[in-house]
Design a protein around this motif. Structure first.
Motif, PDB file in Angstrom:
ATOM      1  N   GLU A 106       0.865  -1.184   0.000  1.00 34.38           N
ATOM      2  CA  GLU A 106       0.000   0.000   0.000  1.00 34.38           C
ATOM      3  C   GLU A 106       0.897   1.228   0.000  1.00 34.38           C
ATOM      4  OE1 GLU A 106      -3.679   0.786   2.696  1.00 34.38           O
ATOM      5  OE2 GLU A 106      -1.913   1.641   3.694  1.00 34.38           O
ATOM      6  N   LEU A 107       0.629   2.136  -0.908  1.00 28.93           N
ATOM      7  CA  LEU A 107       1.438   3.343  -1.021  1.00 28.93           C
ATOM      8  C   LEU A 107       0.570   4.563  -0.735  1.00 28.93           C
ATOM      9  CD1 LEU A 107       4.323   4.223  -1.778  1.00 28.93           C
ATOM     10  CD2 LEU A 107       3.489   4.533  -4.113  1.00 28.93           C
ATOM     11  N   ASN A 108       0.983   5.339   0.248  1.00 29.94           N
ATOM     12  CA  ASN A 108       0.298   6.593   0.626  1.00 29.94           C
ATOM     13  C   ASN A 108      -1.176   6.385   0.983  1.00 29.94           C
ATOM     14  OD1 ASN A 108       2.683   7.986   0.069  1.00 29.94           O
ATOM     15  ND2 ASN A 108       2.100   8.296  -2.060  1.00 29.94           N
ATOM     16  N   LYS A 109      -1.521   5.243   1.502  1.00 32.41           N
ATOM     17  CA  LYS A 109      -2.899   4.916   1.889  1.00 32.41           C
ATOM     18  C   LYS A 109      -3.869   5.007   0.723  1.00 32.41           C
ATOM     19  CE  LYS A 109      -2.281   6.476   6.654  1.00 32.41           C
ATOM     20  NZ  LYS A 109      -2.750   7.365   7.695  1.00 32.41           N
ATOM     21  N   GLU A 110      -3.356   4.973  -0.529  1.00 32.12           N
ATOM     22  CA  GLU A 110      -4.205   5.117  -1.707  1.00 32.12           C
ATOM     23  C   GLU A 110      -4.097   3.939  -2.661  1.00 32.12           C
ATOM     24  OE1 GLU A 110      -3.320   8.738  -3.741  1.00 32.12           O
ATOM     25  OE2 GLU A 110      -3.404   9.925  -1.921  1.00 32.12           O
ATOM     26  N   LEU A 129       5.173   3.595   2.404  1.00 30.15           N
ATOM     27  CA  LEU A 129       4.930   2.238   1.920  1.00 30.15           C
ATOM     28  C   LEU A 129       4.602   1.349   3.111  1.00 30.15           C
ATOM     29  CD1 LEU A 129       5.039   0.132  -0.424  1.00 30.15           C
ATOM     30  CD2 LEU A 129       7.400  -0.299   0.300  1.00 30.15           C
ATOM     31  N   ARG A 130       3.437   0.705   3.048  1.00 29.39           N
ATOM     32  CA  ARG A 130       3.053  -0.286   4.059  1.00 29.39           C
ATOM     33  C   ARG A 130       2.980  -1.638   3.372  1.00 29.39           C
ATOM     34  NH1 ARG A 130      -1.528   3.015   7.282  1.00 29.39           N
ATOM     35  NH2 ARG A 130      -0.128   3.996   8.760  1.00 29.39           N
ATOM     36  N   VAL A 131       3.449  -2.662   4.093  1.00 29.55           N
ATOM     37  CA  VAL A 131       3.460  -4.016   3.550  1.00 29.55           C
ATOM     38  C   VAL A 131       2.626  -4.895   4.468  1.00 29.55           C
ATOM     39  CG1 VAL A 131       4.908  -5.932   2.804  1.00 29.55           C
ATOM     40  CG2 VAL A 131       5.782  -3.584   2.670  1.00 29.55           C
ATOM     41  N   TYR A 132       1.691  -5.645   3.864  1.00 31.48           N
ATOM     42  CA  TYR A 132       0.783  -6.515   4.609  1.00 31.48           C
ATOM     43  C   TYR A 132       1.013  -7.966   4.206  1.00 31.48           C
ATOM     44  CZ  TYR A 132      -1.870  -2.213   5.452  1.00 31.48           C
ATOM     45  OH  TYR A 132      -2.263  -0.944   5.824  1.00 31.48           O
ATOM     46  N   LYS A 133       0.836  -8.831   5.198  1.00 36.22           N
ATOM     47  CA  LYS A 133       0.799 -10.271   4.939  1.00 36.22           C
ATOM     48  C   LYS A 133      -0.393 -10.797   5.716  1.00 36.22           C
ATOM     49  CE  LYS A 133       3.676 -14.259   4.349  1.00 36.22           C
ATOM     50  NZ  LYS A 133       5.051 -14.696   4.211  1.00 36.22           N
ATOM     51  N   LYS A 134      -1.339 -11.368   4.997  1.00 29.37           N
ATOM     52  CA  LYS A 134      -2.586 -11.852   5.599  1.00 29.37           C
ATOM     53  C   LYS A 134      -3.259 -10.754   6.424  1.00 29.37           C
ATOM     54  CE  LYS A 134      -1.038 -16.626   5.700  1.00 29.37           C
ATOM     55  NZ  LYS A 134      -0.685 -17.784   6.502  1.00 29.37           N
ATOM     56  N   ASP A 135      -3.402  -9.579   5.826  1.00 33.30           N
ATOM     57  CA  ASP A 135      -4.082  -8.415   6.421  1.00 33.30           C
ATOM     58  C   ASP A 135      -3.417  -7.871   7.684  1.00 33.30           C
ATOM     59  OD1 ASP A 135      -6.009  -8.396   4.406  1.00 33.30           O
ATOM     60  OD2 ASP A 135      -7.267  -9.842   5.479  1.00 33.30           O
ATOM     61  N   LYS A 136      -2.163  -8.239   7.928  1.00 35.89           N
ATOM     62  CA  LYS A 136      -1.420  -7.717   9.084  1.00 35.89           C
ATOM     63  C   LYS A 136      -0.215  -6.944   8.557  1.00 35.89           C
ATOM     64  CE  LYS A 136       1.072  -9.063  13.206  1.00 35.89           C
ATOM     65  NZ  LYS A 136       1.726 -10.128  13.925  1.00 35.89           N
ATOM     66  N   ILE A 137       0.013  -5.745   9.116  1.00 35.17           N
ATOM     67  CA  ILE A 137       1.169  -4.954   8.695  1.00 35.17           C
ATOM     68  C   ILE A 137       2.443  -5.653   9.161  1.00 35.17           C
ATOM     69  CG2 ILE A 137       2.426  -2.786   8.958  1.00 35.17           C
ATOM     70  CD1 ILE A 137      -0.202  -1.337   9.222  1.00 35.17           C
ATOM     71  N   VAL A 138       3.340  -5.927   8.202  1.00 34.38           N
ATOM     72  CA  VAL A 138       4.608  -6.568   8.536  1.00 34.38           C
ATOM     73  C   VAL A 138       5.788  -5.626   8.312  1.00 34.38           C
ATOM     74  CG1 VAL A 138       3.807  -8.938   8.188  1.00 34.38           C
ATOM     75  CG2 VAL A 138       4.774  -7.667   6.253  1.00 34.38           C
ATOM     76  N   ASP A 139       5.560  -4.513   7.660  1.00 36.35           N
ATOM     77  CA  ASP A 139       6.636  -3.549   7.421  1.00 36.35           C
ATOM     78  C   ASP A 139       6.011  -2.207   7.047  1.00 36.35           C
ATOM     79  OD1 ASP A 139       9.146  -2.409   7.085  1.00 36.35           O
ATOM     80  OD2 ASP A 139       9.522  -3.347   5.141  1.00 36.35           O
ATOM     81  N   GLU A 140       6.712  -1.140   7.414  1.00 31.67           N
ATOM     82  CA  GLU A 140       6.296   0.205   7.059  1.00 31.67           C
ATOM     83  C   GLU A 140       7.560   1.027   6.893  1.00 31.67           C
ATOM     84  OE1 GLU A 140       2.677   2.259   8.798  1.00 31.67           O
ATOM     85  OE2 GLU A 140       4.306   3.349   9.796  1.00 31.67           O
ATOM     86  N   GLN A 141       7.671   1.722   5.769  1.00 33.25           N
ATOM     87  CA  GLN A 141       8.858   2.537   5.541  1.00 33.25           C
ATOM     88  C   GLN A 141       8.532   3.695   4.612  1.00 33.25           C
ATOM     89  OE1 GLN A 141      11.743   0.518   2.636  1.00 33.25           O
ATOM     90  NE2 GLN A 141      10.787  -1.239   3.682  1.00 33.25           N
ATOM     91  N   THR A 142       9.395   4.690   4.651  1.00 37.21           N
ATOM     92  CA  THR A 142       9.263   5.836   3.775  1.00 37.21           C
ATOM     93  C   THR A 142      10.220   5.647   2.609  1.00 37.21           C
ATOM     94  OG1 THR A 142       8.702   7.279   5.632  1.00 37.21           O
ATOM     95  CG2 THR A 142       9.472   8.347   3.632  1.00 37.21           C
ATOM     96  N   ILE A 143       9.686   5.799   1.400  1.00 37.02           N
ATOM     97  CA  ILE A 143      10.548   5.722   0.225  1.00 37.02           C
ATOM     98  C   ILE A 143      10.618   7.107  -0.403  1.00 37.02           C
ATOM     99  CG2 ILE A 143      10.121   3.268  -0.176  1.00 37.02           C
ATOM    100  CD1 ILE A 143       8.226   4.052  -2.419  1.00 37.02           C
ATOM    101  N   LEU A 144      11.759   7.413  -0.971  1.00 38.07           N
ATOM    102  CA  LEU A 144      11.991   8.721  -1.565  1.00 38.07           C
ATOM    103  C   LEU A 144      12.045   8.588  -3.076  1.00 38.07           C
ATOM    104  CD1 LEU A 144      12.707  11.746  -1.245  1.00 38.07           C
ATOM    105  CD2 LEU A 144      15.107  11.046  -1.143  1.00 38.07           C
ATOM    106  N   ALA A 145      11.179   9.330  -3.750  1.00 41.66           N
ATOM    107  CA  ALA A 145      11.211   9.393  -5.210  1.00 41.66           C
ATOM    108  C   ALA A 145      11.904  10.703  -5.584  1.00 41.66           C
ATOM    109  CB  ALA A 145       9.804   9.340  -5.782  1.00 41.66           C
ATOM    110  N   ASP A 146      13.161  10.607  -5.991  1.00 39.20           N
ATOM    111  CA  ASP A 146      13.910  11.800  -6.369  1.00 39.20           C
ATOM    112  C   ASP A 146      14.543  11.678  -7.752  1.00 39.20           C
ATOM    113  OD1 ASP A 146      15.815   9.933  -5.691  1.00 39.20           O
ATOM    114  OD2 ASP A 146      16.917  11.237  -4.319  1.00 39.20           O
TER     115      ASP A 146
END
Length: 161
Positions: A106-110, A129-146
């Motif tokens: 999931e990117l930017n909740k959109e 960026l949020r990463v889910y596995k079986k509807d559970k958040i397993v990772d969350e990080q900020t990515i930079l697009a530059d």
């Protein structure tokens, strides 16, 4: 002409001058040659110098291919001129890949996807960026697009010990 008629005439002339008063508009943008729309009507490409507008509420939209469009609303007060400067963020083409199984991103909740390879266009800046596995958040990080990039995602493994 009696005094009352003179007063009414003065009020009418004054109010008409307020209605038809024009304000000089100057618009600059980075990058140059950005298409500008005023209240939904195209008025040209930047730089725009000496465009006449009436006082009151106005909506601007600035558009250029390869850049995030920008909308701006404001009220123009009677004045000699209004100077507006804008900066449009570039849009970058991003390739996102992973070898991990069973993840949803999931990117930017959109934007959501579960494909292992996607191409997306992102506005310059930070994105959540949020990463889910079986509807559970397993990772969350900020990515930079530059710049145009290839993001390779790996699920972080917990250290045993």
């Amino acid at each position: 002409m009696n005094l009352l008629n003179k007063i009414i005439l003065c009020i009418l002339v004054f109010s008409e001058s307020l209605v038809y008063a024009q304000v000089e508009l100057n618009v600059n943008a980075i990058p140059r040659q950005v298409e500008v729309f005023l209240d939904g009507v195209p008025i040209g490409k930047t730089p725009i110098l000496g465009q006449q507008i009436s006082p009151g509420h106005h909506d601007f939209e600035l558009i250029k291919k390869g850049y995030a469009s920008l909308t701006y609303s404001f009220i123009v007060n009677p004045a000699k001129s209004v100077n507006l400067d804008f900066y449009l963020n570039p849009i970058y083409k991003i390739k996102f890949t992973t070898e991990e199984e069973g993840l949803t991103f999931e990117l930017n909740k959109e934007h959501q996807w579960s494909d292992k390879k996607i191409r997306i266009e992102l506005e310059a800046g930070e994105h959540l960026l949020r990463v889910y596995k079986k509807d559970k958040i397993v990772d969350e990080q900020t990515i930079l697009a530059d710049q145009p990039k290839h993001f390779k995602y790996y699920l972080k493994k917990k250290l045993s010990g």
